[in-house]
Motif scaffolding. Sequence first.
Motif, PDB file in Angstrom:
ATOM      1  N   GLY A  18      -4.684  -7.152   6.334  1.00  0.00           N
ATOM      2  CA  GLY A  18      -4.619  -5.705   6.256  1.00  0.00           C
ATOM      3  C   GLY A  18      -3.215  -5.199   6.000  1.00  0.00           C
ATOM      4  O   GLY A  18      -2.298  -5.954   5.666  1.00  0.00           O
ATOM      5  N   SER A  19      -3.032  -3.888   6.173  1.00  0.00           N
ATOM      6  CA  SER A  19      -1.733  -3.257   5.953  1.00  0.00           C
ATOM      7  C   SER A  19      -0.945  -3.239   7.256  1.00  0.00           C
ATOM      8  O   SER A  19      -1.493  -2.989   8.330  1.00  0.00           O
ATOM      9  CB  SER A  19      -1.909  -1.824   5.449  1.00  0.00           C
ATOM     10  N   ARG A  55       1.163  -5.424   2.635  1.00  0.00           N
ATOM     11  CA  ARG A  55      -0.234  -5.841   2.756  1.00  0.00           C
ATOM     12  C   ARG A  55      -0.315  -7.357   2.818  1.00  0.00           C
ATOM     13  O   ARG A  55       0.393  -8.062   2.103  1.00  0.00           O
ATOM     14  CB  ARG A  55      -1.058  -5.341   1.571  1.00  0.00           C
ATOM     15  N   THR A  68      -2.255   0.585  -4.629  1.00  0.00           N
ATOM     16  CA  THR A  68      -1.838  -0.747  -4.198  1.00  0.00           C
ATOM     17  C   THR A  68      -1.018  -1.385  -5.308  1.00  0.00           C
ATOM     18  O   THR A  68      -1.319  -1.224  -6.497  1.00  0.00           O
ATOM     19  CB  THR A  68      -3.040  -1.643  -3.866  1.00  0.00           C
ATOM     20  N   ARG A  95       0.870  -1.182   0.000  1.00  0.00           N
ATOM     21  CA  ARG A  95       0.000   0.000   0.000  1.00  0.00           C
ATOM     22  C   ARG A  95       0.904   1.229   0.000  1.00  0.00           C
ATOM     23  O   ARG A  95       1.756   1.380   0.872  1.00  0.00           O
ATOM     24  CB  ARG A  95      -0.905   0.009   1.230  1.00  0.00           C
TER      25      ARG A  95
END
Length: 284
Positions: A272-273, A268, A245, A236
């Motif tokens: 999630g990040s 990522r 992304t 990200r």
Amino acid sequence: MPPEREPNLRARIPAPATGAWETATGLAEWVGRRWAHANGHLDVDDAVTCLERVDAGERFACVEYALVLTQALNAVGIPARRLDLRQPDHHVGLSRGHMATEAWIDGLDRWIVLDGQNRCHWVDSDGTPLGAAQLQAAVRAGRPVRAVRRGVGLSAEETDVWRSHFAAVATTGGTWAAGAFVPVHQERGLVCTPRLEHDPAVLYPDLSGVGIGLDLVDGWAAIRPVTNHPFADGFRIETDTGTETLPVGGAWVLATDPGEHRATVAVRTRYGSLTPHELIYRAR
């Protein structure tokens, strides 16, 4: 576990939660309740086989709890490895070892001990979950630590017993000792390890870290982010003008307007990040 076996394992374990920590603690709880502890052992290193034999009525020990939990975590995209734990004077007597799991938790950005047999993890006085090296250092320094299972602490007697097993620790990747190292366990033979270190830090990679490669894309300067996270699915990138992304291996073309430019780059995963890292570059 061979990749072709992972779909079979995923079909047998609880579905992942939204977050990595909820998924990991949920799996530890599930594994610990899957069978009652006994002293039997498998002759193969395969979680599916273990669960099949449990269904048939067999019961196993800490080695198999760690086997199933570690392979289950990896099967749902949480990097995990087994821990070989030993009490003081582990080179004499019997019943002086234990097996558990250590997992990298996306979102917490740290390695954390998970004990499948006891359905618990360890925390410090502030409630921060601990990895094996942190836990060992705290025990040696006399700092308070406690084991919790889904928010409930173990008894004082249980805590004393299991805490003592962190006198010596080996991970899948290696082991460490600040001074002399006793390579014998329970009078039975050599403790084998791929590497022996003085400092455990080398065995604790930061899987949220981002490396940068440089490239040209259609004649324009670009970066290719890289990561050591085995289950990363991309990156990200955030700038003042928006968010992009990138897939793993993808390139991001740099702005060429004269002056200083700033962005953040984060790994990522399915959960999630991870922690973003600042990228600063100048165009002239």
